[in-house]
Motif scaffolding. Sequence first.
Motif, mmCIF file in Angstrom:
data_model
loop_
_atom_site.group_PDB
_atom_site.id
_atom_site.type_symbol
_atom_site.label_atom_id
_atom_site.label_comp_id
_atom_site.label_asym_id
_atom_site.label_seq_id
_atom_site.Cartn_x
_atom_site.Cartn_y
_atom_site.Cartn_z
ATOM 1 N N VAL A 233 -11.977 4.953 -12.399
ATOM 2 C CA VAL A 233 -11.178 5.191 -13.605
ATOM 3 C C VAL A 233 -11.142 3.888 -14.414
ATOM 4 N N VAL A 234 -11.085 2.772 -13.694
ATOM 5 C CA VAL A 234 -11.100 1.463 -14.340
ATOM 6 C C VAL A 234 -12.476 0.847 -14.129
ATOM 7 N N LYS A 235 -13.123 0.514 -15.212
ATOM 8 C CA LYS A 235 -14.471 -0.049 -15.124
ATOM 9 C C LYS A 235 -14.411 -1.545 -14.840
ATOM 10 N N ARG A 236 -15.462 -2.054 -14.272
ATOM 11 C CA ARG A 236 -15.643 -3.492 -14.020
ATOM 12 C C ARG A 236 -14.539 -4.091 -13.140
ATOM 13 N N VAL A 237 -13.996 -3.260 -12.248
ATOM 14 C CA VAL A 237 -12.948 -3.732 -11.340
ATOM 15 C C VAL A 237 -13.284 -3.278 -9.927
ATOM 16 N N ARG A 238 -13.060 -4.153 -8.945
ATOM 17 C CA ARG A 238 -13.360 -3.790 -7.553
ATOM 18 C C ARG A 238 -12.185 -4.205 -6.665
ATOM 19 N N LEU A 239 -11.724 -3.280 -5.836
ATOM 20 C CA LEU A 239 -10.641 -3.620 -4.908
ATOM 21 C C LEU A 239 -11.272 -4.171 -3.634
ATOM 22 N N ASP A 240 -11.118 -5.478 -3.436
ATOM 23 C CA ASP A 240 -11.784 -6.125 -2.307
ATOM 24 C C ASP A 240 -10.911 -6.248 -1.058
ATOM 25 N N ALA A 241 -9.608 -6.362 -1.239
ATOM 26 C CA ALA A 241 -8.752 -6.600 -0.067
ATOM 27 C C ALA A 241 -7.363 -6.032 -0.279
ATOM 28 N N VAL A 242 -6.778 -5.547 0.810
ATOM 29 C CA VAL A 242 -5.402 -5.038 0.742
ATOM 30 C C VAL A 242 -4.579 -5.669 1.860
ATOM 31 N N TYR A 243 -3.283 -5.788 1.588
ATOM 32 C CA TYR A 243 -2.364 -6.296 2.607
ATOM 33 C C TYR A 243 -1.038 -5.551 2.499
ATOM 34 N N ASP A 244 -0.514 -5.141 3.634
ATOM 35 C CA ASP A 244 0.835 -4.563 3.674
ATOM 36 C C ASP A 244 1.494 -5.076 4.955
ATOM 37 N N ILE A 245 2.753 -5.377 4.840
ATOM 38 C CA ILE A 245 3.507 -5.866 5.990
ATOM 39 C C ILE A 245 3.492 -4.810 7.105
ATOM 40 N N ALA B 285 0.231 0.180 -14.552
ATOM 41 C CA ALA B 285 -0.460 -0.899 -13.822
ATOM 42 C C ALA B 285 -1.975 -0.740 -13.952
ATOM 43 N N ILE B 286 -2.438 0.504 -13.884
ATOM 44 C CA ILE B 286 -3.880 0.759 -14.006
ATOM 45 C C ILE B 286 -4.374 0.324 -15.391
ATOM 46 N N ARG B 287 -3.589 0.669 -16.412
ATOM 47 C CA ARG B 287 -3.975 0.293 -17.781
ATOM 48 C C ARG B 287 -3.988 -1.234 -17.954
ATOM 49 N N CYS C 49 0.840 -1.211 0.000
ATOM 50 C CA CYS C 49 0.000 0.000 0.000
ATOM 51 C C CYS C 49 0.871 1.255 0.000
ATOM 52 N N GLY C 50 1.953 1.225 -0.804
ATOM 53 C CA GLY C 50 2.841 2.388 -0.907
ATOM 54 C C GLY C 50 2.440 3.262 -2.076
ATOM 55 N N SER C 51 3.442 3.796 -2.773
ATOM 56 C CA SER C 51 3.180 4.758 -3.859
ATOM 57 C C SER C 51 2.333 4.155 -4.975
ATOM 58 N N ILE C 52 2.786 3.041 -5.540
ATOM 59 C CA ILE C 52 2.053 2.447 -6.667
ATOM 60 C C ILE C 52 0.694 1.936 -6.200
ATOM 61 N N GLY C 53 0.691 1.219 -5.075
ATOM 62 C CA GLY C 53 -0.557 0.666 -4.543
ATOM 63 C C GLY C 53 -1.602 1.749 -4.321
ATOM 64 N N THR C 54 -1.171 2.892 -3.818
ATOM 65 C CA THR C 54 -2.119 3.976 -3.524
ATOM 66 C C THR C 54 -2.709 4.570 -4.807
ATOM 67 N N VAL C 55 -1.846 4.842 -5.798
ATOM 68 C CA VAL C 55 -2.357 5.402 -7.067
ATOM 69 C C VAL C 55 -3.343 4.420 -7.704
ATOM 70 N N LEU C 56 -2.962 3.151 -7.665
ATOM 71 C CA LEU C 56 -3.798 2.098 -8.261
ATOM 72 C C LEU C 56 -5.143 1.965 -7.540
ATOM 73 N N ALA C 57 -5.087 1.915 -6.222
ATOM 74 C CA ALA C 57 -6.307 1.735 -5.429
ATOM 75 C C ALA C 57 -7.249 2.926 -5.617
ATOM 76 N N ARG C 58 -6.684 4.115 -5.666
ATOM 77 C CA ARG C 58 -7.541 5.302 -5.829
ATOM 78 C C ARG C 58 -8.190 5.303 -7.208
ATOM 79 N N ALA C 59 -7.442 4.860 -8.223
ATOM 80 C CA ALA C 59 -8.008 4.812 -9.581
ATOM 81 C C ALA C 59 -9.177 3.833 -9.625
ATOM 82 N N ILE C 60 -9.040 2.716 -8.922
ATOM 83 C CA ILE C 60 -10.140 1.738 -8.896
ATOM 84 C C ILE C 60 -11.328 2.365 -8.157
ATOM 85 N N GLY C 61 -11.041 2.998 -7.019
ATOM 86 C CA GLY C 61 -12.092 3.599 -6.200
ATOM 87 C C GLY C 61 -12.820 4.714 -6.935
ATOM 88 N N GLU C 62 -12.077 5.461 -7.741
ATOM 89 C CA GLU C 62 -12.686 6.593 -8.457
ATOM 90 C C GLU C 62 -13.295 6.171 -9.783
#
Length: 273
Positions: A24-36, A258-260, A9-22
């Motif tokens: 930006v990517v259709k038909r995709v849902r972020l269901d779970a996250v894990y970070d050490i 990654a989003i694309r 859930c660092g730099s890439i994870g955050t940009v990616l997760a926000r794009a899914i939440g907003e």
Amino acid sequence: MLRVGLIGCGSIGTVLARAIGEDVVKRVRLDAVYDIDHEKSEELSQMLHPRPFIAPDFNTLLHQSLDIIIEAASQEAVTLYGEAILKAQKDLMIMSVGALLQNGLLERLEETAVKCRRRIYIPSGAVAGIDAIKAAALGGLEEVTITTRKPPNGLKGAPFLKEKNIDIENITEPVLVYEGPAEEAVRLFPANVNVAAVLSIAGVGKRKTKVRVIADPGIDTNQHEIKAKGNFGELCCVTKNFPCPDNPKTSYLAALAAIRTLERIASVLRIGT
Ligand SMILES: NC(=O)c1ccc[n+]([C@@H]2O[C@H](COP(=O)([O-])OP(=O)(O)OC[C@H]3O[C@@H](n4cnc5c(N)ncnc54)[C@H](O)[C@@H]3O)[C@@H](O)[C@H]2O)c1
């Protein structure tokens, strides 16, 4: 709906997760996250709506109903979790691509994916030109070189610099700090040359792909220049990337790529090679 799990859930994870939440990517849902680092997953989850489930450990993440798990964490994470993800009948997207060039991991994961009928996705990351290299490799490639030029703080902490006692903090001119094959470069600069790993997998492989790393105090972008020659002709491709605001080692374009890739998986339309 593609059900996604995220490791890191660092730099890439955050940009990616926000794009899914907003959306930006259709038909995709972020269901779970894990970070050490549990605080990182808490912090990210709080930014999102709906909030994804925060897995307290990797095994809990693995047991969620997910179609794909995205690794945006570290080379270690790919080594530790890659095979288990495929065996748990989930697809895998890998950002810490350098891990694949070491100890035969790429071959092992490919074999597992075939057995388990799952897929492994490697986004092109922070460079342009991977589509052309993939096509050109079919016709025969003689030479592929990538020159990565970063501001000194973008190379900070690289094992190679520590090993060789190279101090780049006070340099006033560009310094060529490393030249060698991709296989070695990903070990010596694990957080800096993932693009070299992508390039080598797409093209002539980890031993023939040459990597040059330059520390340049005169720039504020992460720059990658790919040069290739072969039966197709010649290619020279330069990318000048703005770094992610909270991680100078990572380019914003890597997260966008990654989003694309995720969008491509979920979409009926495929563009590019
Ligand atoms: N493919 C590319 O073009 C490209 C470009 C830039 C970065 N990367 C790579 O992608 C990865 C993520 O980059 P970033 O900028 O988001 O990094 P980051 O440091 O900002 O975030 C990584 C997160 O992953 C977590 N993490 C690390 N190891 C873990 C593990 N074993 N299990 C669970 N969580 C773990 C960390 O706690 C951190 O929160 C890095 O390995 C980086 O080198 C790839």
